[in-house]
Design a protein around this motif. Structure first.
Motif, PDB file in Angstrom:
ATOM      1  N   ASN A 135       0.690  -1.204  -0.028  1.00  0.00           N
ATOM      2  CA  ASN A 135       0.234   0.180  -0.029  1.00  0.00           C
ATOM      3  C   ASN A 135       0.866   1.218  -0.014  1.00  0.00           C
ATOM      4  O   ASN A 135       0.245   2.296  -0.045  1.00  0.00           O
ATOM      5  N   ASP A 136       2.228   1.142  -0.036  1.00  0.00           N
ATOM      6  CA  ASP A 136       2.990   2.335  -0.076  1.00  0.00           C
ATOM      7  C   ASP A 136       3.827   2.523  -1.264  1.00  0.00           C
ATOM      8  O   ASP A 136       4.822   3.193  -1.396  1.00  0.00           O
ATOM      9  N   GLN A 137       3.436   1.941  -2.426  1.00  0.00           N
ATOM     10  CA  GLN A 137       4.010   1.897  -3.846  1.00  0.00           C
ATOM     11  C   GLN A 137       2.788   2.208  -4.606  1.00  0.00           C
ATOM     12  O   GLN A 137       1.731   1.372  -4.598  1.00  0.00           O
ATOM     13  N   LEU A 138       3.220   2.848  -5.776  1.00  0.00           N
ATOM     14  CA  LEU A 138       2.433   2.942  -6.961  1.00  0.00           C
ATOM     15  C   LEU A 138       3.344   2.570  -8.116  1.00  0.00           C
ATOM     16  O   LEU A 138       4.544   2.935  -8.046  1.00  0.00           O
ATOM     17  N   LEU A 139       3.033   1.632  -8.646  1.00  0.00           N
ATOM     18  CA  LEU A 139       3.779   1.056  -9.723  1.00  0.00           C
ATOM     19  C   LEU A 139       3.282   1.629 -11.332  1.00  0.00           C
ATOM     20  O   LEU A 139       2.130   1.819 -11.525  1.00  0.00           O
ATOM     21  N   GLN A 140       4.555   1.837 -12.008  1.00  0.00           N
ATOM     22  CA  GLN A 140       4.109   2.609 -13.399  1.00  0.00           C
ATOM     23  C   GLN A 140       4.863   1.972 -14.331  1.00  0.00           C
ATOM     24  O   GLN A 140       5.718   1.347 -14.214  1.00  0.00           O
ATOM     25  N   ARG A 141       4.307   1.659 -15.710  1.00  0.00           N
ATOM     26  CA  ARG A 141       4.710   1.393 -16.900  1.00  0.00           C
ATOM     27  C   ARG A 141       5.251   0.022 -16.441  1.00  0.00           C
ATOM     28  O   ARG A 141       6.540  -0.650 -16.644  1.00  0.00           O
ATOM     29  N   VAL A 142       4.481  -0.819 -15.964  1.00  0.00           N
ATOM     30  CA  VAL A 142       4.604  -2.224 -15.862  1.00  0.00           C
ATOM     31  C   VAL A 142       4.685  -3.131 -17.178  1.00  0.00           C
ATOM     32  O   VAL A 142       3.677  -3.029 -17.768  1.00  0.00           O
ATOM     33  N   LEU A 143       5.707  -3.952 -17.234  1.00  0.00           N
ATOM     34  CA  LEU A 143       5.642  -5.019 -18.310  1.00  0.00           C
ATOM     35  C   LEU A 143       6.439  -6.216 -18.038  1.00  0.00           C
ATOM     36  O   LEU A 143       7.129  -6.074 -16.914  1.00  0.00           O
ATOM     37  N   VAL A 144       6.107  -7.197 -18.581  1.00  0.00           N
ATOM     38  CA  VAL A 144       6.879  -8.488 -18.126  1.00  0.00           C
ATOM     39  C   VAL A 144       7.769  -8.775 -19.531  1.00  0.00           C
ATOM     40  O   VAL A 144       7.227  -9.038 -20.569  1.00  0.00           O
ATOM     41  N   MET A 171       9.518  -9.139 -14.291  1.00  0.00           N
ATOM     42  CA  MET A 171       8.531  -7.770 -14.365  1.00  0.00           C
ATOM     43  C   MET A 171       9.450  -6.637 -14.486  1.00  0.00           C
ATOM     44  O   MET A 171      10.104  -6.672 -13.150  1.00  0.00           O
ATOM     45  N   LYS A 172       9.116  -5.772 -15.121  1.00  0.00           N
ATOM     46  CA  LYS A 172      10.000  -4.565 -14.893  1.00  0.00           C
ATOM     47  C   LYS A 172       8.957  -3.312 -14.808  1.00  0.00           C
ATOM     48  O   LYS A 172       7.928  -3.170 -15.394  1.00  0.00           O
ATOM     49  N   TYR A 173       9.311  -2.383 -13.976  1.00  0.00           N
ATOM     50  CA  TYR A 173       8.319  -1.143 -13.532  1.00  0.00           C
ATOM     51  C   TYR A 173       9.064  -0.143 -12.862  1.00  0.00           C
ATOM     52  O   TYR A 173      10.393   0.012 -12.524  1.00  0.00           O
ATOM     53  N   LEU A 174       8.309   0.970 -12.705  1.00  0.00           N
ATOM     54  CA  LEU A 174       8.861   2.185 -12.343  1.00  0.00           C
ATOM     55  C   LEU A 174       8.189   2.170 -10.861  1.00  0.00           C
ATOM     56  O   LEU A 174       6.902   2.295 -10.850  1.00  0.00           O
ATOM     57  N   VAL A 175       8.836   2.489  -9.954  1.00  0.00           N
ATOM     58  CA  VAL A 175       8.247   2.381  -8.610  1.00  0.00           C
ATOM     59  C   VAL A 175       8.159   4.068  -8.034  1.00  0.00           C
ATOM     60  O   VAL A 175       9.158   4.673  -8.026  1.00  0.00           O
ATOM     61  N   ARG A 176       7.163   4.400  -7.554  1.00  0.00           N
ATOM     62  CA  ARG A 176       6.935   5.580  -7.052  1.00  0.00           C
ATOM     63  C   ARG A 176       6.243   5.365  -5.586  1.00  0.00           C
ATOM     64  O   ARG A 176       5.088   4.698  -5.306  1.00  0.00           O
ATOM     65  N   GLY A 219      -2.624   7.489  -0.605  1.00  0.00           N
ATOM     66  CA  GLY A 219      -2.358   6.993  -1.983  1.00  0.00           C
ATOM     67  C   GLY A 219      -1.505   8.246  -2.760  1.00  0.00           C
ATOM     68  O   GLY A 219      -1.434   7.908  -3.728  1.00  0.00           O
ATOM     69  N   GLU A 220      -1.241   9.211  -1.984  1.00  0.00           N
ATOM     70  CA  GLU A 220      -0.500  10.296  -2.933  1.00  0.00           C
ATOM     71  C   GLU A 220       0.794  10.021  -3.123  1.00  0.00           C
ATOM     72  O   GLU A 220       1.809   9.599  -2.333  1.00  0.00           O
ATOM     73  N   PRO A 221       1.225   9.842  -4.542  1.00  0.00           N
ATOM     74  CA  PRO A 221       2.689   9.457  -4.721  1.00  0.00           C
ATOM     75  C   PRO A 221       3.897  10.399  -4.561  1.00  0.00           C
ATOM     76  O   PRO A 221       3.548  11.716  -5.004  1.00  0.00           O
ATOM     77  N   ASP A 222       5.122  10.121  -4.407  1.00  0.00           N
ATOM     78  CA  ASP A 222       6.108  11.032  -4.502  1.00  0.00           C
ATOM     79  C   ASP A 222       6.375  11.555  -5.831  1.00  0.00           C
ATOM     80  O   ASP A 222       5.926  10.746  -6.821  1.00  0.00           O
ATOM     81  N   ASP A 223       7.014  12.424  -6.165  1.00  0.00           N
ATOM     82  CA  ASP A 223       7.310  13.144  -7.268  1.00  0.00           C
ATOM     83  C   ASP A 223       8.285  12.048  -8.291  1.00  0.00           C
ATOM     84  O   ASP A 223       8.093  11.766  -9.426  1.00  0.00           O
ATOM     85  N   ASP A 224       9.353  11.749  -7.796  1.00  0.00           N
ATOM     86  CA  ASP A 224      10.106  10.778  -8.637  1.00  0.00           C
ATOM     87  C   ASP A 224      10.006   9.368  -7.962  1.00  0.00           C
ATOM     88  O   ASP A 224       9.752   9.070  -6.936  1.00  0.00           O
ATOM     89  N   GLY A 225      10.477   8.661  -9.146  1.00  0.00           N
ATOM     90  CA  GLY A 225      10.331   7.164  -8.827  1.00  0.00           C
ATOM     91  C   GLY A 225      11.778   6.580  -9.232  1.00  0.00           C
ATOM     92  O   GLY A 225      12.737   7.197  -9.772  1.00  0.00           O
ATOM     93  N   TYR A 226      11.790   5.396  -9.006  1.00  0.00           N
ATOM     94  CA  TYR A 226      13.294   4.526  -9.520  1.00  0.00           C
ATOM     95  C   TYR A 226      12.881   3.118 -10.196  1.00  0.00           C
ATOM     96  O   TYR A 226      11.737   2.506  -9.933  1.00  0.00           O
TER      97      TYR A 226
END
Lengths: 192, 873
Positions: free
Chosen positions: B669-678, B727-732, B739-746
């Protein structure tokens, strides 16, 4: 609308279902029919069970046709357990789900019958019942509330309803009655 | 005049119901006297009774008239007549839904519920809660809390039950009353106990620990109410079931101790709870069975019924546990309550020996016409079970069933009988002819179209293969003459099958077909014309393709394809091979035994799973032009349960490509994943064309990403492949609460389990009802045969199971069932290979040390044959 929405997690019509309803909502319906199968009183407590008047009537008709000939006490119809009892020209029915404890339903039926028998002074027949319809409504209301068994002891029910059957119905709104009501008014105002 | 106002009616003999000729408008007119002063309680009471009576009879009250009457009624609160006041409460409850502004009486009711008059307080609470919503409930919360712990039992009970009704809509308010409910639970009054327990359970049911504690406390303190005991037993058995623990827990001991309670109700509840426990041992059952045995001789019908019904249930799983009661059950088979008698007999049928079957069947046939359809179905089920247990008895059963079939009965009952006869025919080949004869007789006079068509279909399938097929023709043709369109059409199809299978009958069938071509119904004429033309060709392959084994495409898919074709006119003829296949072939397995009372829900024709996927995939631009979806696999889990991310994969096969759909769920619940692909690394020469990532994957909301792979064209036999997946993705990182995400992710990656693609992903199951005909139809152009030794397999069943699951093909002619005590078996499998070619497999199995298997494969495409043989080897 609010009080009657009872949970129905296990709507399952099969006889073999393992699920017991884990709630106090024991009674699905109660009805009293005359010896032609006409409804004198019916209450359906589960809004999902026969929601329309047409379905209720056809259920009652089916139940009546299957039960009025033999006094068998218990039947299983349309996926419901039905316990019943007859007296002269009246038929009393209590309906529960297939999984329900039959003896709980019997307790309700017995309480209903005993209580009515008391307020009708043992004249459990159609005419007498209809003449005391207000008392009948009150008795049913004290025994079951929205499908929950509220009371199962006839003595308690009678105390709560505190209803007296009419012996000498007045044929005209007489002077005596006006006096009577005036007396009552005075009595109450004193009691206050 | 007031109560017996229509005494004259009675004297004139037109019935004695004082409410019989009530007119709603007249009653509402009368209700005006509510406004008169002084109030006349008796007259008002009678009018209220009439209103409630009318409502009870289902009379419809308009909102305006109901509101008007309701408002007039509120004036009656000025009277102090007890019964009148009580009837006001009832009117409020009855009118709560139909009148407007019912909350006007809130203050009157609040006054009554807190007043001195105990008789009013309980009913006033119940009426008040009926018209109260969540916001108003808070206003009366203080009174409710007091009422719950009131020393007057009727007040306390009313408050508890009303709270229970309110839990659903105002859980948050009611749960604050838990302490009061707790206090009420220790009341001396048995009903208050019961209601308090019910409310406490409802408030705590999601908290296992709290329920368990509560149960512990009450089982120790000992309640007085039998109702409360029943509730406790139910809670205890639910806890036992959930914990899946052994039966040596204190909960089980508690339930068992209730078998010695002084109330029959509690004893029965406990016995029933034990009987319903999954995996109960015979020793644990014994005490429950013995109390039920005692109940069997009770003078109370309800108790006998309850006991025998429960014993019947025990007999399904543990027939031997019930044998001790056989004598008591014997006494019940003549019970005047036929429900009890039926249950007793069907129980005995399950527990008794083969020798008693005839006697019991005779007994039951003496009153079968008196019992309700629900119980007739119970009887049919018992017979069905019996036939499987004692196959030799099938002639007695068949006779009995045919008699039942002749009696009156509803659709469910008849369907149960027909299903039972069909299953006997399938289990016992020697009963086929008698069974078919009974069914033929039944359709002579059958009002249920569904059953008639079902039987005609069966006749078409089985009839031609009997020694004397000609005798069925008359029955079938009678249907063409006498029945409705649907039945006539089914009869025509059945006739065609006789013509196709039996050469000597063909001329007569053609004559009959000629007559059917003059039918008044389009469908019947069309079928007749079609079959006529096919039959006249006298070609086995045509017969197989168009008469025995119908289309196996998905109907919505066919509709869509045809629609598409008409939209884009082209020179090319429509190709059936492009239509997606039906995912669930019409099963040959015997029908599930219908439940006693069938659900009232009509069966809806939902679009199949694959049709839904087809729709979803075609919406993605990258997957345009892949052609129709051929097959979608069952989901495969690529992660362990309860990991950070849960991923499962569905493999979609197209003619030349595969699409892998990854359904991912983020459980952090402390992560938002973006651009997820396998990312997929194939082990063979497969080319990954495209990745379609899932843009966002917030906490606990599943999302899908896709990978598109091209199947190698130069090596068509290579069908199996292993992919390693990451699985590859960007974590925010984000705030768990908002549910408010940080500005940058990794960027990050997560290794998934390997994914296998096997030959089964390239083959779709298809049922060929007549495998022999299909085998001839495909022909031996590309037939190949090979022999294998399956060393590791010990039994024929195991071998059959393995082959079916490995190839993913449909077993035909019930060949997936291996007869007992045989050491050889032939398995027939049918399917369609990717690209639309039928594939048929005949596997001859012989049991020696291991299992030896000779596989013969036929297909219209050489490729498919090679693929199958290569993958088996």
């Amino acid at each position: 609308m609010t009080a009657q929405t009872c949970p129905r997690q296990h709507r399952d019509n099969t006889m073999d279902s393992l699920a017991l309803e884990l709630s106090l909502y024991t009674v699905k319906a109660v009805f009293i029919l005359d010896n032609d199968g006409n409804r004198l009183l019916s209450k359906y407590y589960d809004p999902e069970l026969y929601p329309s008047m047409k379905e209720q009537r056809s259920f009652e008709k089916n139940v009546f046709n299957k039960t009025h000939k033999a006094d068998n006490e218990i039947a299983f119809l349309e996926g419901m357990t039905i316990v019943y009892k007859s007296s002269i020209d009246l038929f009393f029915y209590v309906v529960g789900s297939a999984q329900e404890n039959e003896l709980m339903l019997m307790a309700v039926l017995n309480c209903l019958f005993e209580s009515l028998s008391q307020i009708l002074r043992k004249n459990v027949e159609r005419r007498c019942l209809l003449d005391n319809m207000d008392g009948v409504f009150l008795v049913v209301d004290e025994i079951i509330d929205g499908g929950v068994i509220l009371e199962s002891d006839p003595q308690q029910v009678l105390e709560k309803v505190n209803y007296r059957a009419d012996d000498n119905p007045l044929t005209e709104q007489s002077v005596a009655q006006v006096l009577q009501s005036a007396k009552e008014q005075i009595k109450w105002s004193i009691l206050k | 005049m007031i109560k017996k106002f229509d005494k004259k009616d009675e004297e004139s003999g037109s019935g004695s119901n004082p409410f019989q000729h009530l007119e709603k408008s007249a009653v509402l007119q009368e209700a005006r006297i509510f406004n008169e002063t002084p109030i006349n309680p008796r007259r008002c009471l009678h009018i209220l009774t009439k209103i409630i009576y009318l409502l009870n009879q289902g009379e419809h009250f308009g909102t305006t008239e109901a509101t008007e009457a309701f408002f007039a009624m509120t004036r009656l609160f000025q009277s102090n007549d007890q019964t009148l006041r009580r009837m006001c409460y009832l009117t409020i409850k009855e009118m709560a839904n139909i009148s407007e502004d019912v909350i006007i009486v809130t203050s009157s009711l609040t006054k009554d519920m807190t007043g001195k008059e105990d008789v009013y307080r309980g009913p006033a609470i119940r009426a008040l809660c009926r018209i109260t919503d969540t916001t108003m409930l808070q206003g009366i919360e203080r009174y409710m809390k007091q009422a719950i712990v009131d020393k007057v039992s009727s007040v306390s009970s009313s408050a508890l039950v009303s709270s229970l009704h309110m839990v659903k809509q105002s859980y948050d308010v009611v749960k604050r009353w838990v302490n009061e409910a707790q206090e009420a639970a220790s009341s001396d009054n048995i009903m208050v106990q019961y209601h308090a327990l019910g409310l406490l359970y409802h408030l705590r049911k999601n908290d296992r620990l709290a329920v368990s504690k509560m149960l512990n406390k009450f089982t120790k303190s000992g309640l007085k109410s039998p109702f409360a005991y029943c509730m406790l037993i139910r809670i205890a058995s639910k806890l036992l079931e959930e914990s899946e623990g052994g039966h040596d827990s204190p909960l089980f001991d508690f339930i068992e101790s209730c078998l010695r309670n002084k109330h029959e109700m509690v004893v029965y509840e406990a016995a029933s709870a034990i009987v319903h426990m999954p995996n109960c041992t015979a020793r644990e059952l014994a005490p429950a069975v013995s109390v039920l045995q005692l109940f069997c001789s009770s003078p109370k019908a309800a108790l006998r019924y309850a006991a025998v019904r429960t014993l019947n249930k025990v007999a399904m799983k543990h027939p031997s546990a019930v044998t001790a009661c056989n004598l008591d059950l014997e006494n019940l088979i003549t019970d005047s309550n036929r429900s009890i008698a039926t249950l007793a007999i069907t129980t005995l049928l399950k527990t008794g020996s083969e020798s008693s079957v005839d006697r019991l069947m005779k007994q039951i046939s003496s009153f079968v016409s008196e019992i309700s359809d629900e119980f007739k179905v119970v009887v049919v089920q018992a017979i069905s079970a019996l036939c499987q247990k004692y196959p030799r008895k099938h002639s007695v059963m068949m006779n009995f069933l045919s008699n039942m079939l002749r009696d009156d009965g509803g659709f469910e009952y008849k369907r149960a009988i027909v299903d039972c006869i069909i299953s006997i025919i399938e289990e016992n080949p020697e009963s086929k002819e008698t069974g078919l004869a009974h069914l033929c007789e039944f359709i002579e006079d059958c009002e249920h179209t569904v059953l008639a068509t079902k039987i005609l279909h069966l006749l078409g399938k089985e009839g031609p293969r009997t020694p004397t097929p000609s005798k069925y023709i008359r029955f079938i043709f009678n249907r063409v003459v006498l029945e409705s369109e649907a039945v006539r059409a089914a009869a025509v199809s059945a006739l065609a099958k006789f013509g196709a299978q039996n050469d000597d009958l063909l001329p007569s069938v053609l004559v009959l077909m000629q007559r059917c071509m003059m039918d008044s119904d389009d469908e019947v004429r069309d079928r007749a014309t079609f079959y006529m033309n096919v039959l006249q060709q006298k070609q086995k392959a045509l017969n197989a393709a168009y008469i025995f084994n119908g289309l196996s495409v998905s109907v919505p898919g066919l509709e869509k394809s045809l629609h598409q074709y008409t939209l884009e006119p082209s020179e090319k003829p429509f190709d059936m091979k492009t239509v997606p296949l039906a995912t669930q072939p019409i099963t040959e397995q015997k029908t599930e035994i219908a439940p006693v009372a069938t659900s009232k829900l009509p069966e809806k024709l939902a679009p199949s799973r694959q049709d839904i996927y087809q729709e979803q995939l075609s919406a993605i631009p990258e997957f345009q032009g892949l052609g129709p979806l051929f097959k979608s696999s069952e989901p495969v889990q690529l992660t362990e349960a309860e990991t950070e991310y849960v991923v499962r994969c569905i493999k979609h096969t197209f003619a030349g490509h595969m699409v892998f759909q990854f359904d991912c769920t983020n459980t952090l619940n402390d992560q938002l994943l973006q651009r997820v692909l396998v990312q997929m690394e194939p082990s063979e020469a497969y080319e990954v064309l495209h990745y379609v990532p899932a843009a966002n994957l917030p906490y606990s909301q599943p999302g899908s990403c896709y990978t598109l792979v091209r199947l190698p064209e130069d090596d068509p036999t290579s069908v199996s492949c292993t992919y390693s997946c990451t699985m590859k993705y960007l974590v925010r990182d984000c705030d768990p609460n908002t549910g408010e995400p940080d500005d940058d992710g990794y960027d990050d990656e997560y290794v998934l389990e390997d994914l296998e693609v096997t030959v089964a992903d390239h083959i779709q199951k298809v049922l060929k009802p007549n495998f022999g005909a299909a085998w001839e139809e495909v022909g031996d152009d590309f037939e190949k045969e090979e022999t294998f030794a399956l060393a590791s397999v010990r039994t024929l069943e195991e071998a059959v199971g393995n082959i079916i699951s490995f190839l993913g093909m449909q077993p035909c002619e019930r060949s997936d069932k291996v007869p007992e005590n045989k050491n050889s078996h032939v398995l027939f499998l049918a399917g369609v290979f990717r690209g639309g070619h039928d594939v048929l497999v005949r596997a001859r199995l012989a049991l020696a040390d291991g299992v030896t298997m000779q596989v013969t494969v036929r297909s219209g495409d050489e490729n498919a044959v090679d693929v199958i043989l290569a993958s088996v080897g």
